[in-house]
Design a protein around this motif. Structure first.
Motif, PDB file in Angstrom:
ATOM      1  N   LYS A 101     -32.832  11.873  33.912  1.00 25.04           N
ATOM      2  CA  LYS A 101     -32.615  13.286  34.225  1.00 25.04           C
ATOM      3  C   LYS A 101     -33.775  14.140  33.718  1.00 25.04           C
ATOM      4  CE  LYS A 101     -29.265  17.042  33.587  1.00 25.04           C
ATOM      5  NZ  LYS A 101     -27.964  17.426  32.969  1.00 25.04           N
ATOM      6  N   ASP A 102     -34.204  13.890  32.473  1.00 24.03           N
ATOM      7  CA  ASP A 102     -35.329  14.651  31.907  1.00 24.03           C
ATOM      8  C   ASP A 102     -36.614  14.388  32.700  1.00 24.03           C
ATOM      9  OD1 ASP A 102     -34.345  14.271  28.399  1.00 24.03           O
ATOM     10  OD2 ASP A 102     -33.669  15.655  29.976  1.00 24.03           O
ATOM     11  N   GLY A 135     -26.764   6.552  31.858  1.00 25.03           N
ATOM     12  CA  GLY A 135     -26.800   7.659  32.816  1.00 25.03           C
ATOM     13  C   GLY A 135     -27.426   7.207  34.116  1.00 25.03           C
ATOM     14  N   ASP A 152     -38.105   6.229  29.048  1.00 24.47           N
ATOM     15  CA  ASP A 152     -37.395   5.196  28.288  1.00 24.47           C
ATOM     16  C   ASP A 152     -36.428   5.883  27.336  1.00 24.47           C
ATOM     17  OD1 ASP A 152     -36.715   3.035  26.453  1.00 24.47           O
ATOM     18  OD2 ASP A 152     -38.452   1.968  27.259  1.00 24.47           O
ATOM     19  N   ASP A 153     -35.217   5.382  27.249  1.00 30.44           N
ATOM     20  CA  ASP A 153     -34.225   6.013  26.371  1.00 30.44           C
ATOM     21  C   ASP A 153     -34.431   5.640  24.899  1.00 30.44           C
ATOM     22  OD1 ASP A 153     -31.627   3.718  26.010  1.00 30.44           O
ATOM     23  OD2 ASP A 153     -33.289   3.376  27.401  1.00 30.44           O
ATOM     24  N   MET A 210     -31.271   1.937  31.477  1.00 24.28           N
ATOM     25  CA  MET A 210     -31.078   3.196  30.758  1.00 24.28           C
ATOM     26  C   MET A 210     -29.671   3.710  31.033  1.00 24.28           C
ATOM     27  SD  MET A 210     -34.632   5.373  31.165  1.00 24.28           S
ATOM     28  CE  MET A 210     -34.429   5.577  32.935  1.00 24.28           C
ATOM     29  N   SER A 236     -34.835  10.229  29.297  1.00 25.59           N
ATOM     30  CA  SER A 236     -33.791   9.890  30.266  1.00 25.59           C
ATOM     31  C   SER A 236     -34.312  10.125  31.674  1.00 25.59           C
ATOM     32  CB  SER A 236     -32.540  10.744  30.033  1.00 25.59           C
ATOM     33  OG  SER A 236     -32.802  12.106  30.366  1.00 25.59           O
ATOM     34  N   ASP A 255     -29.912   5.049  35.841  1.00 23.31           N
ATOM     35  CA  ASP A 255     -30.737   3.905  35.467  1.00 23.31           C
ATOM     36  C   ASP A 255     -32.107   3.974  36.149  1.00 23.31           C
ATOM     37  OD1 ASP A 255     -28.962   1.522  37.606  1.00 23.31           O
ATOM     38  OD2 ASP A 255     -30.525   2.953  38.088  1.00 23.31           O
TER      39      ASP A 255
END
Length: 377
Positions: A37-38, A59, A10-11, A57, A35, A61
């Motif tokens: 990516k993370d 970037g 979750d961002d 999110m 994110s 989603d």
């Protein structure tokens, strides 16, 4: 026993704090990724047993993150619960198509979240047990691979969803009752038990279909005709059964039936399966208020059985793929099932030395025709 690892993607860090509070009394080890990516980069580090994934999110989603995780064989069996404020069928269908196993709507309810996590983890444990048993019995699977190769592919992908959905309903309702039974009114308990009953009946129906299919495969592989016997094609009995089923769907006025009686060279159980599957399909794929015409006529040494509906219809390509365990246009119509019904009908007809054919006009009509040998007294 090691702690269960849950990855929360979750961002918004505040959302993680909320979830952490809601699950504080559970034996879970919570991990956070800010994110998509993370999250993708830390899967091997956190080794999650379950993932809570926010849909909206920046970037990458949530839907794309879900798709990428499910595309990796190592993580395909890890349940993903989408946390979303979206509620349209289109949005939820996109989540399912990406591989999501369940949903939680915002704002998150603590009882619902615990129940859904509990049911998903139960299903994951069952999956792990099955995988372990599968490895132990690997040699015996060769028989299934040689005789039931078509159970791969489409069956594997669709069966998982069709099993998970009613299991979620059963386990989720049990979890709700277990967590808050003392505070519930009797009417509320009855309503929740009704949800579980509906899910259990759906699961029972799917299981029976699958067992019938396996039974037919084994009979065919052994070239046995144990299913062949003598059954009276009784117009009154068939009509009563079909009307009762149509009434449960508020469509009793949509059936038009014309039957001639005969002695069929097929067991009563398989004859009933043929008729119920064909009519079930006709009801499922046509709109209320449109007629479904069912007829059975004796012509020489055979009974010609036909079911006609003015529904969705099928293309020539779809007709050719009957038996490949797929629901056609599922993304558009979201119906239940794994596409096994017509395959079962076809196998029974072949077992009885009959004939099976389908004619259809896409988006207009479908006619299924069957001939079954009769016995002259």
């Amino acid at each position: 026993m090691s702690q269960i690892s849950i990855l929360i993607i979750d961002d918004e860090p505040d959302n993680f704090d909320v979830i952490e509070t809601l699950l504080s009394e559970q034996n879970y080890q919570l991990h956070y990724a800010a994110s998509g990516k993370d999250a993708l980069a830390t899967l091997d580090t956190f080794n999650p047993d379950l993932i809570l994934l926010d849909v909206m999110m920046p970037g990458i989603d949530g839907i794309e993150v879900c798709r990428r995780i499910k595309a990796m064989s190592k993580w395909q069996a890890v349940p993903i619960i989408m946390v979303t404020a979206l509620n349209s069928k289109y949005d939820l269908a996109n989540c399912l198509n990406a591989g999501a196993d369940d949903f939680i709507s915002k704002p998150v309810n603590s009882i619902e979240m615990r129940a859904r996590i509990h049911s998903m983890l139960r299903i994951k444990q069952q999956y792990d047990n099955i995988q372990s048993l599968s490895r132990i019995q690997e040699n015996t699977i060769n028989f299934l691979e040689n005789n039931l190769s078509e159970l791969r592919g489409n069956l594997a992908s669709s069966l998982s969803h069709e099993l998970n959905t009613p299991l979620n309903g059963i386990l989720g309702t049990i979890g709700l009752l277990d967590d808050d039974l003392e505070n519930m009114e009797l009417d509320e308990i009855r309503e929740i038990l009704g949800w579980a009953d509906k899910s259990a009946r759906r699961l029972e129906k799917l299981t029976k279909k699958f067992l019938i299919y396996l039974e037919l495969e084994l009979l065919a592989s052994k070239q046995e005709n144990d299913a062949i016997s003598c059954t009276k094609f009784s117009a009154s009995a068939i009509e009563a059964t079909l009307i009762s089923y149509a009434e449960s769907l508020n469509r009793s006025n949509d059936l038009v039936m014309t039957f001639e009686e005969a002695e069929i060279a097929l067991s009563e159980r398989y004859l009933s399966t043929i008729i119920s599957e064909l009519v079930d399909n006709a009801l499922k794929f046509s709109l209320p208020g449109t007629l479904i015409k069912i007829s059975g006529k004796v012509v020489g040494d055979v009974l010609n059985l036909s079911v006609h509906d003015s529904g969705r219809g099928m293309t020539e390509e779809q007709i050719a793929k009957i038996g490949e365990f797929m629901q056609f246009e599922r993304k558009t119509y979201e119906q239940q099932g794994i596409g096994i019904g017509l395959k079962i009908v076809k196998k029974i007809v072949e077992l009885a030395a009959g004939e099976f054919s389908i004619s259809s006009v896409y988006q207009q009509e479908t006619m299924v025709n069957i001939t079954l040998p009769i016995i002259h007294n």
